[in-house]
Design a protein around this motif. Structure first.
Motif, PDB file in Angstrom:
ATOM      1  N   ILE A 154       0.843  -1.202   0.000  1.00  0.00           N
ATOM      2  CA  ILE A 154       0.000   0.000   0.000  1.00  0.00           C
ATOM      3  C   ILE A 154       0.875   1.248   0.000  1.00  0.00           C
ATOM      4  O   ILE A 154       0.581   2.233  -0.674  1.00  0.00           O
ATOM      5  CB  ILE A 154      -1.006  -0.047   1.170  1.00  0.00           C
ATOM      6  CG1 ILE A 154      -2.127  -1.014   0.789  1.00  0.00           C
ATOM      7  CG2 ILE A 154      -1.555   1.332   1.497  1.00  0.00           C
ATOM      8  CD1 ILE A 154      -3.201  -1.226   1.774  1.00  0.00           C
ATOM      9  N   GLN A 155       1.998   1.193   0.702  1.00  0.00           N
ATOM     10  CA  GLN A 155       2.950   2.312   0.678  1.00  0.00           C
ATOM     11  C   GLN A 155       3.443   2.595  -0.739  1.00  0.00           C
ATOM     12  O   GLN A 155       3.524   3.739  -1.168  1.00  0.00           O
ATOM     13  CB  GLN A 155       4.165   1.987   1.562  1.00  0.00           C
ATOM     14  CG  GLN A 155       3.947   2.310   3.013  1.00  0.00           C
ATOM     15  CD  GLN A 155       3.553   3.763   3.208  1.00  0.00           C
ATOM     16  OE1 GLN A 155       2.387   4.087   3.339  1.00  0.00           O
ATOM     17  NE2 GLN A 155       4.514   4.655   3.187  1.00  0.00           N
ATOM     18  N   LYS A 156       3.772   1.528  -1.464  1.00  0.00           N
ATOM     19  CA  LYS A 156       4.253   1.690  -2.843  1.00  0.00           C
ATOM     20  C   LYS A 156       3.147   2.269  -3.719  1.00  0.00           C
ATOM     21  O   LYS A 156       3.396   3.121  -4.570  1.00  0.00           O
ATOM     22  CB  LYS A 156       4.709   0.337  -3.406  1.00  0.00           C
ATOM     23  CG  LYS A 156       6.056  -0.104  -2.866  1.00  0.00           C
ATOM     24  CD  LYS A 156       6.506  -1.378  -3.553  1.00  0.00           C
ATOM     25  CE  LYS A 156       7.815  -1.879  -2.963  1.00  0.00           C
ATOM     26  NZ  LYS A 156       7.946  -3.328  -3.075  1.00  0.00           N
ATOM     27  N   ALA A 157       1.934   1.769  -3.532  1.00  0.00           N
ATOM     28  CA  ALA A 157       0.799   2.252  -4.311  1.00  0.00           C
ATOM     29  C   ALA A 157       0.549   3.738  -4.042  1.00  0.00           C
ATOM     30  O   ALA A 157       0.279   4.521  -4.949  1.00  0.00           O
ATOM     31  CB  ALA A 157      -0.449   1.429  -3.981  1.00  0.00           C
ATOM     32  N   ILE A 158       0.679   4.120  -2.766  1.00  0.00           N
ATOM     33  CA  ILE A 158       0.479   5.520  -2.389  1.00  0.00           C
ATOM     34  C   ILE A 158       1.570   6.406  -3.002  1.00  0.00           C
ATOM     35  O   ILE A 158       1.298   7.502  -3.470  1.00  0.00           O
ATOM     36  CB  ILE A 158       0.419   5.658  -0.846  1.00  0.00           C
ATOM     37  CG1 ILE A 158      -0.935   5.149  -0.340  1.00  0.00           C
ATOM     38  CG2 ILE A 158       0.653   7.100  -0.406  1.00  0.00           C
ATOM     39  CD1 ILE A 158      -1.049   5.029   1.166  1.00  0.00           C
ATOM     40  N   SER A 159       2.806   5.909  -3.031  1.00  0.00           N
ATOM     41  CA  SER A 159       3.904   6.674  -3.645  1.00  0.00           C
ATOM     42  C   SER A 159       3.599   6.956  -5.103  1.00  0.00           C
ATOM     43  O   SER A 159       3.840   8.053  -5.606  1.00  0.00           O
ATOM     44  CB  SER A 159       5.226   5.925  -3.592  1.00  0.00           C
ATOM     45  OG  SER A 159       5.505   5.554  -2.298  1.00  0.00           O
ATOM     46  N   PHE A 160       3.074   5.943  -5.797  1.00  0.00           N
ATOM     47  CA  PHE A 160       2.740   6.133  -7.209  1.00  0.00           C
ATOM     48  C   PHE A 160       1.609   7.158  -7.351  1.00  0.00           C
ATOM     49  O   PHE A 160       1.670   8.070  -8.170  1.00  0.00           O
ATOM     50  CB  PHE A 160       2.312   4.792  -7.839  1.00  0.00           C
ATOM     51  CG  PHE A 160       1.867   4.952  -9.269  1.00  0.00           C
ATOM     52  CD1 PHE A 160       2.796   5.009 -10.294  1.00  0.00           C
ATOM     53  CD2 PHE A 160       0.520   5.068  -9.583  1.00  0.00           C
ATOM     54  CE1 PHE A 160       2.386   5.184 -11.613  1.00  0.00           C
ATOM     55  CE2 PHE A 160       0.106   5.250 -10.898  1.00  0.00           C
ATOM     56  CZ  PHE A 160       1.048   5.296 -11.912  1.00  0.00           C
ATOM     57  N   LEU A 161       0.587   7.004  -6.525  1.00  0.00           N
ATOM     58  CA  LEU A 161      -0.593   7.877  -6.597  1.00  0.00           C
ATOM     59  C   LEU A 161      -0.245   9.341  -6.342  1.00  0.00           C
ATOM     60  O   LEU A 161      -0.756  10.240  -7.006  1.00  0.00           O
ATOM     61  CB  LEU A 161      -1.629   7.398  -5.564  1.00  0.00           C
ATOM     62  CG  LEU A 161      -2.800   8.332  -5.265  1.00  0.00           C
ATOM     63  CD1 LEU A 161      -3.706   8.459  -6.487  1.00  0.00           C
ATOM     64  CD2 LEU A 161      -3.603   7.823  -4.069  1.00  0.00           C
ATOM     65  N   THR A 162       0.638   9.593  -5.382  1.00  0.00           N
ATOM     66  CA  THR A 162       0.846  10.969  -4.917  1.00  0.00           C
ATOM     67  C   THR A 162       1.975  11.701  -5.627  1.00  0.00           C
ATOM     68  O   THR A 162       2.181  12.887  -5.397  1.00  0.00           O
ATOM     69  CB  THR A 162       1.131  10.975  -3.401  1.00  0.00           C
ATOM     70  OG1 THR A 162       2.274  10.150  -3.138  1.00  0.00           O
ATOM     71  CG2 THR A 162      -0.046  10.453  -2.613  1.00  0.00           C
ATOM     72  N   LYS A 163       2.711  11.006  -6.489  1.00  0.00           N
ATOM     73  CA  LYS A 163       3.869  11.617  -7.157  1.00  0.00           C
ATOM     74  C   LYS A 163       3.467  12.882  -7.924  1.00  0.00           C
ATOM     75  O   LYS A 163       2.617  12.845  -8.802  1.00  0.00           O
ATOM     76  CB  LYS A 163       4.474  10.600  -8.116  1.00  0.00           C
ATOM     77  CG  LYS A 163       5.895  10.912  -8.550  1.00  0.00           C
ATOM     78  CD  LYS A 163       6.409   9.749  -9.379  1.00  0.00           C
ATOM     79  CE  LYS A 163       7.699  10.054 -10.086  1.00  0.00           C
ATOM     80  NZ  LYS A 163       8.835  10.266  -9.254  1.00  0.00           N
ATOM     81  N   GLY A 164       4.067  14.009  -7.549  1.00  0.00           N
ATOM     82  CA  GLY A 164       3.803  15.261  -8.252  1.00  0.00           C
ATOM     83  C   GLY A 164       2.435  15.868  -8.009  1.00  0.00           C
ATOM     84  O   GLY A 164       2.040  16.825  -8.669  1.00  0.00           O
ATOM     85  N   ARG A 165       1.680  15.317  -7.064  1.00  0.00           N
ATOM     86  CA  ARG A 165       0.342  15.842  -6.777  1.00  0.00           C
ATOM     87  C   ARG A 165       0.347  16.553  -5.421  1.00  0.00           C
ATOM     88  O   ARG A 165       1.146  16.244  -4.551  1.00  0.00           O
ATOM     89  CB  ARG A 165      -0.674  14.696  -6.706  1.00  0.00           C
ATOM     90  CG  ARG A 165      -0.718  13.889  -7.974  1.00  0.00           C
ATOM     91  CD  ARG A 165      -2.112  13.818  -8.530  1.00  0.00           C
ATOM     92  NE  ARG A 165      -2.089  13.327  -9.898  1.00  0.00           N
ATOM     93  CZ  ARG A 165      -2.491  12.121 -10.242  1.00  0.00           C
ATOM     94  NH1 ARG A 165      -2.957  11.313  -9.329  1.00  0.00           N
ATOM     95  NH2 ARG A 165      -2.447  11.753 -11.494  1.00  0.00           N
ATOM     96  N   THR A 166      -0.577  17.468  -5.263  1.00  0.00           N
ATOM     97  CA  THR A 166      -0.729  18.141  -3.974  1.00  0.00           C
ATOM     98  C   THR A 166      -1.367  17.141  -3.012  1.00  0.00           C
ATOM     99  O   THR A 166      -2.514  16.743  -3.208  1.00  0.00           O
ATOM    100  CB  THR A 166      -1.628  19.384  -4.114  1.00  0.00           C
ATOM    101  OG1 THR A 166      -1.088  20.215  -5.145  1.00  0.00           O
ATOM    102  CG2 THR A 166      -1.701  20.157  -2.809  1.00  0.00           C
ATOM    103  N   THR A 167      -0.610  16.728  -2.017  1.00  0.00           N
ATOM    104  CA  THR A 167      -1.088  15.664  -1.122  1.00  0.00           C
ATOM    105  C   THR A 167      -1.069  16.150   0.329  1.00  0.00           C
ATOM    106  O   THR A 167      -0.081  16.717   0.785  1.00  0.00           O
ATOM    107  CB  THR A 167      -0.183  14.414  -1.236  1.00  0.00           C
ATOM    108  OG1 THR A 167      -0.118  14.017  -2.614  1.00  0.00           O
ATOM    109  CG2 THR A 167      -0.712  13.261  -0.407  1.00  0.00           C
TER     110      THR A 167
END
Length: 209
Positions: A154-167
């Motif tokens: 889930i950590q890896k998935a979150i890293s992909f999701l949040t890359k370059g986005r306002t999180t």
């Protein structure tokens, strides 16, 4: 002040007001004073529909429907192509459990995903957010009930999701805090510290504790 395209963590004791801050952004409830602005525009000057279209929320309480996995994911973007759906499933690591289901992506998951584990629900929530491609991600990183292997995925998935986005993330895990561009320490509804990990260890007793 939350910098665009970066990750900002909210930390603090239980009941400090972190979730309240998160819930004010998509207007789950309204403010009683002050203002919340995105790109200098008050969120109260736009419709709730257009505000929420730009936001993805990933939390421990994923709302799922008594429907197929496909329909649960594409709820975020009904025009998504099969390729985009497959990509979202792959990058959220949801393919691992979907492949084992009798009807794969067309398996019906029961009311609120009763047939899925907590980690599986969370992966569908991330797949949904990946498919939505919204510029703002709100993340309540509550993974206390997950085993180490699932948590790692889930950590890896979150890293992909949040890359370059306002999180904006309510952070429970040290690795998330260390990876954040900015940290706010919240206590009794107020910001009592801000900075990065090394600075806060020196300047904030609450954070250090």
């Amino acid at each position: 002040n939350i910098p665009g395209g970066k990750m900002t963590a909210l930390v603090g004791h239980s009941g400090a007001g972190k979730s309240t801050i998160l819930n004010l952004i998509p207007r789950f409830y309204n403010i009683t004073g002050g203002d919340i602005k995105i790109d200098n525009q008050s969120i109260y000057d736009s419709t709730i529909y257009s505000l929420r279209k730009g936001i993805s929320l990933v939390s421990q309480d994923t709302t799922l429907f008594d429907d197929t996995i496909r329909n649960n994911i594409t709820y975020a973007n009904s025009d998504a192509s099969n390729y985009e759906i497959e990509e979202a499933i792959k990058y959220s690591f949801a393919n691992e459990f979907i492949e084992k289901l009798p009807n794969k992506i067309d398996t019906i998951i029961g009311e609120n995903g009763v047939k899925l584990s907590g980690g599986e629900k969370q992966r569908l929530s991330i797949a949904r957010a990946i498919l939505k491609k919204s510029p703002i991600i709100l993340l309540d990183e509550a993974t206390s009930s997950l085993d180490a292997d699932t948590e790692n995925k889930i950590q890896k998935a979150i890293s992909f999701l949040t890359k370059g986005r306002t999180t904006i993330v309510i952070a429970h895990r040290l690795s998330t805090i260390l990876n954040s561009d900015k940290i706010y320490v919240i206590d009794h509804g107020k910001v009592v510290g801000e900075g990065i990990h090394e600075e806060l260890l020196k300047s904030s007793d609450i954070y250090k504790n």
